[in-house]
Design a protein around this motif. Structure first.
Motif, mmCIF file in Angstrom:
data_model
loop_
_atom_site.group_PDB
_atom_site.id
_atom_site.type_symbol
_atom_site.label_atom_id
_atom_site.label_comp_id
_atom_site.label_asym_id
_atom_site.label_seq_id
_atom_site.Cartn_x
_atom_site.Cartn_y
_atom_site.Cartn_z
ATOM 1 N N GLN A 104 0.861 -2.595 3.685
ATOM 2 C CA GLN A 104 1.505 -3.510 2.730
ATOM 3 C C GLN A 104 1.018 -4.944 2.967
ATOM 4 O O GLN A 104 0.626 -5.645 2.043
ATOM 5 C CB GLN A 104 3.015 -3.410 2.896
ATOM 6 N N GLY A 105 1.006 -5.354 4.230
ATOM 7 C CA GLY A 105 0.558 -6.712 4.537
ATOM 8 C C GLY A 105 -0.917 -6.906 4.240
ATOM 9 O O GLY A 105 -1.333 -7.965 3.770
ATOM 10 N N HIS A 106 -1.701 -5.864 4.480
ATOM 11 C CA HIS A 106 -3.140 -5.908 4.180
ATOM 12 C C HIS A 106 -3.353 -6.041 2.673
ATOM 13 O O HIS A 106 -4.124 -6.891 2.208
ATOM 14 C CB HIS A 106 -3.807 -4.642 4.723
ATOM 15 N N ALA A 107 -2.615 -5.235 1.902
ATOM 16 C CA ALA A 107 -2.757 -5.256 0.442
ATOM 17 C C ALA A 107 -2.293 -6.589 -0.143
ATOM 18 O O ALA A 107 -2.842 -7.059 -1.140
ATOM 19 C CB ALA A 107 -1.966 -4.108 -0.175
ATOM 20 N N ALA A 108 -1.320 -7.217 0.508
ATOM 21 C CA ALA A 108 -0.848 -8.535 0.038
ATOM 22 C C ALA A 108 -1.971 -9.567 0.127
ATOM 23 O O ALA A 108 -2.052 -10.488 -0.690
ATOM 24 C CB ALA A 108 0.347 -8.975 0.866
ATOM 25 N N LYS A 110 -5.412 -8.576 0.355
ATOM 26 C CA LYS A 110 -6.713 -8.106 -0.128
ATOM 27 C C LYS A 110 -6.634 -7.336 -1.435
ATOM 28 O O LYS A 110 -7.633 -6.820 -1.901
ATOM 29 C CB LYS A 110 -7.364 -7.211 0.941
ATOM 30 N N LYS A 111 -5.492 -7.188 -2.016
ATOM 31 C CA LYS A 111 -5.302 -6.465 -3.290
ATOM 32 C C LYS A 111 -5.751 -5.020 -3.153
ATOM 33 O O LYS A 111 -5.124 -4.237 -2.463
ATOM 34 C CB LYS A 111 -6.058 -7.176 -4.433
ATOM 35 N N ASP A 112 -6.927 -4.656 -3.774
ATOM 36 C CA ASP A 112 -7.343 -3.248 -3.830
ATOM 37 C C ASP A 112 -7.936 -2.766 -2.511
ATOM 38 O O ASP A 112 -8.928 -3.323 -2.036
ATOM 39 C CB ASP A 112 -8.410 -3.096 -4.940
ATOM 40 N N LEU A 113 -7.338 -1.727 -1.926
ATOM 41 C CA LEU A 113 -7.822 -1.201 -0.650
ATOM 42 C C LEU A 113 -8.272 0.244 -0.799
ATOM 43 O O LEU A 113 -7.766 0.968 -1.665
ATOM 44 C CB LEU A 113 -6.700 -1.222 0.390
ATOM 45 N N LYS A 161 6.058 -2.572 -2.022
ATOM 46 C CA LYS A 161 5.474 -2.346 -3.339
ATOM 47 C C LYS A 161 4.332 -1.346 -3.197
ATOM 48 O O LYS A 161 3.409 -1.576 -2.419
ATOM 49 C CB LYS A 161 4.930 -3.656 -3.916
ATOM 50 N N PRO A 162 4.341 -0.233 -3.932
ATOM 51 C CA PRO A 162 3.228 0.711 -3.821
ATOM 52 C C PRO A 162 1.910 -0.030 -4.065
ATOM 53 O O PRO A 162 1.847 -0.905 -4.933
ATOM 54 C CB PRO A 162 3.513 1.750 -4.893
ATOM 55 N N CYS A 163 0.883 0.252 -3.276
ATOM 56 C CA CYS A 163 -0.335 -0.558 -3.314
ATOM 57 C C CYS A 163 -1.621 0.249 -3.151
ATOM 58 O O CYS A 163 -2.702 -0.327 -3.110
ATOM 59 C CB CYS A 163 -0.270 -1.625 -2.219
ATOM 60 N N VAL A 164 -1.518 1.576 -3.048
ATOM 61 C CA VAL A 164 -2.711 2.405 -2.861
ATOM 62 C C VAL A 164 -2.739 3.497 -3.932
ATOM 63 O O VAL A 164 -1.711 4.106 -4.238
ATOM 64 C CB VAL A 164 -2.722 3.060 -1.456
ATOM 65 N N SER A 165 -3.939 3.702 -4.510
ATOM 66 C CA SER A 165 -4.111 4.787 -5.487
ATOM 67 C C SER A 165 -4.606 6.033 -4.776
ATOM 68 O O SER A 165 -5.429 5.944 -3.850
ATOM 69 C CB SER A 165 -5.129 4.375 -6.562
ATOM 70 N N ALA A 166 -4.167 7.184 -5.231
ATOM 71 C CA ALA A 166 -4.550 8.461 -4.612
ATOM 72 C C ALA A 166 -6.061 8.608 -4.514
ATOM 73 O O ALA A 166 -6.578 9.114 -3.520
ATOM 74 C CB ALA A 166 -3.947 9.615 -5.410
ATOM 75 N N LYS A 219 -16.571 -1.114 -4.506
ATOM 76 C CA LYS A 219 -16.372 -1.157 -3.058
ATOM 77 C C LYS A 219 -15.116 -1.957 -2.743
ATOM 78 O O LYS A 219 -14.991 -3.108 -3.136
ATOM 79 C CB LYS A 219 -17.584 -1.795 -2.367
ATOM 80 N N LYS A 220 -14.199 -1.312 -2.030
ATOM 81 C CA LYS A 220 -12.942 -1.964 -1.659
ATOM 82 C C LYS A 220 -12.876 -2.134 -0.138
ATOM 83 O O LYS A 220 -13.462 -1.341 0.590
ATOM 84 C CB LYS A 220 -11.753 -1.112 -2.114
ATOM 85 N N PRO A 221 -12.169 -3.163 0.344
ATOM 86 C CA PRO A 221 -11.972 -3.285 1.790
ATOM 87 C C PRO A 221 -11.326 -2.010 2.340
ATOM 88 O O PRO A 221 -10.503 -1.383 1.658
ATOM 89 C CB PRO A 221 -11.021 -4.475 1.918
ATOM 90 N N ILE A 222 -11.745 -1.604 3.520
ATOM 91 C CA ILE A 222 -11.251 -0.371 4.129
ATOM 92 C C ILE A 222 -10.101 -0.670 5.077
ATOM 93 O O ILE A 222 -10.207 -1.548 5.955
ATOM 94 C CB ILE A 222 -12.376 0.354 4.890
#
Ligand SMILES: N[C@@]1(C(=O)O)CN(C[C@@H]2CCCCN2)C[C@@H]1CCC[B-](O)(O)O
Ligand SMILES: [Mn+2]
Ligand SMILES: [Mn+2]
Ligand SMILES: [Mn+2]
Length: 305
Positions: A104-108, A110-113, A161-166, A219-222
């Motif tokens: 959650q903190g990472h997505a806040a 970097k947005k798309d992970l 907040k959900p932040c990752v797509s399957a 390419k998204k941050p890992i």
């Protein structure tokens, strides 16, 4: 590499004491010094302090929801700050419920992970499918967009907040997946390299396909979430839920070496090291040293020198 380290001495996502000792044990094994010795800039942000939560009665069968929700909210803020400081974040657990706050903190920031989840387990039970009620078996369910209709309201969870797509998730090392988890993985079409695929393809092909899959789209941050129980218990016995037939030390390291060379690694979790689950000092040090070596592989340590 610029590395920011956060310790998360937290255990309430599961029933066994001792996993809260993981962060300081991993530090005591020389993580900071070893990362510096291999050329990293390292800032240790210390340990997150967690509030005591009284009367944290189960909701349904979900155990200690208020403590887990509160801890992850604090962790999320800490990870967000480390990312805003421009570092790759290393979160030292603590149990795997902490992936809620870490991701959650990472997505806040970097947005798309994309998420690479290395584990014997899928940790994708919902509160309604969990056979144990332990939240360390559920973290992914709170984070994935496609599962939100299955998540009930829980105290201290409303900030999530959900932040990752399957489609942006890859699992590696699975070998102890509950039937309902398997159903969810199939329903969502999530990419899985279980130990069967590791045996069939070999780890090099698994990592090649993992990276092709992740990079097939933009390419998204890992976010690499590494549960030490992904490794075979012969290497890392000091953990809460060991499962035979795991990754060799070499396979485990190959994963981190390969992820490192993508240049996209943005955050790492290293969780579930529990010294109280080791029967001897050797078992504990083998587990802790493996955790340290895996993290070193994330930041450029190569076995060739
Ligand atoms: N799926 C689980 C859950 O409790 O939800 C059930 N499983 C234990 C169970 C023992 C009997 C055989 C089937 N497995 C542990 C797992 C969570 C692991 C969390 B991790 O962070 O260690 O990955
Ligand atoms: Mn596990
Ligand atoms: Mn796990
Ligand atoms: Mn565990």
């Amino acid at each position: 590499y610029s590395v920011g380290i956060i310790g998360a001495p937290f255990s309430k996502g599961q029933p066994r004491d001792g996993v809260e000792k993981g962060p300081d044990l991993i530090r005591a094994a020389g993580l900071v010094e070893k990362l510096k010795a291999q050329g990293c800039a390292v800032k240790d942000y210390g340990n997150v302090t967690f509030e005591e939560v009284a009367n944290d009665e189960p909701i349904g069968n979900v155990k200690r929801p208020r403590a887990v929700g509160s801890a992850n909210q604090r962790l999320s803020a800490a990870v967000h700050a480390v990312k805003n400081d421009g570092h790759t974040c290393v979160m030292l657990g603590g149990d795997h419920s902490l992936a809620i706050g870490s991701i959650q903190g990472h997505a806040a920031a970097k947005k798309d992970l994309s998420v690479v989840w290395v584990d014997a387990h899928a940790d994708i039970n919902t509160p309604l499918t969990s056979p144990t009620g332990n939240i360390h078996g559920q973290p992914m369910s709170y984070l994935i967009h496609e599962l939100q209709s299955k998540i009930p309201v829980l105290p201290n969870f409303s900030w999530i907040k959900p932040c990752v797509s399957a489609k942006d998730i890859v699992y590696i090392g699975l070998r102890d997946v509950d039937p309902e988890e398997h159903h969810i993985l199939k329903l969502l079409g999530i990419k899985v390299y279980s130990m069967t695929e590791v045996d069939r393809l070999g780890i090099a092909k698994v990592m090649e396909e993992t990276c092709d899959y992740i990079f097939s789209k933009v390419k998204k941050p890992i976010h690499l979430s590494y549960d030490i129980d992904a490794l075979d218990p012969s290497i890392s016995p000091a953990t809460g839920t060991p499962v035979v037939g795991g990754l060799t030390y070499r396979e485990g390291i190959y994963i981190t070496e390969h992820i490192c060379q993508t240049g996209l690694l943005s955050a790492v979790d290293m969780v579930e090291v529990n010294p109280e689950r080791g029967r001897t000092d050797d078992e504990i040090s083998s587990t802790v040293n493996a955790a340290v070596d895996l993290i070193r592989g994330c930041f450029g340590k190569l076995r060739e020198g």
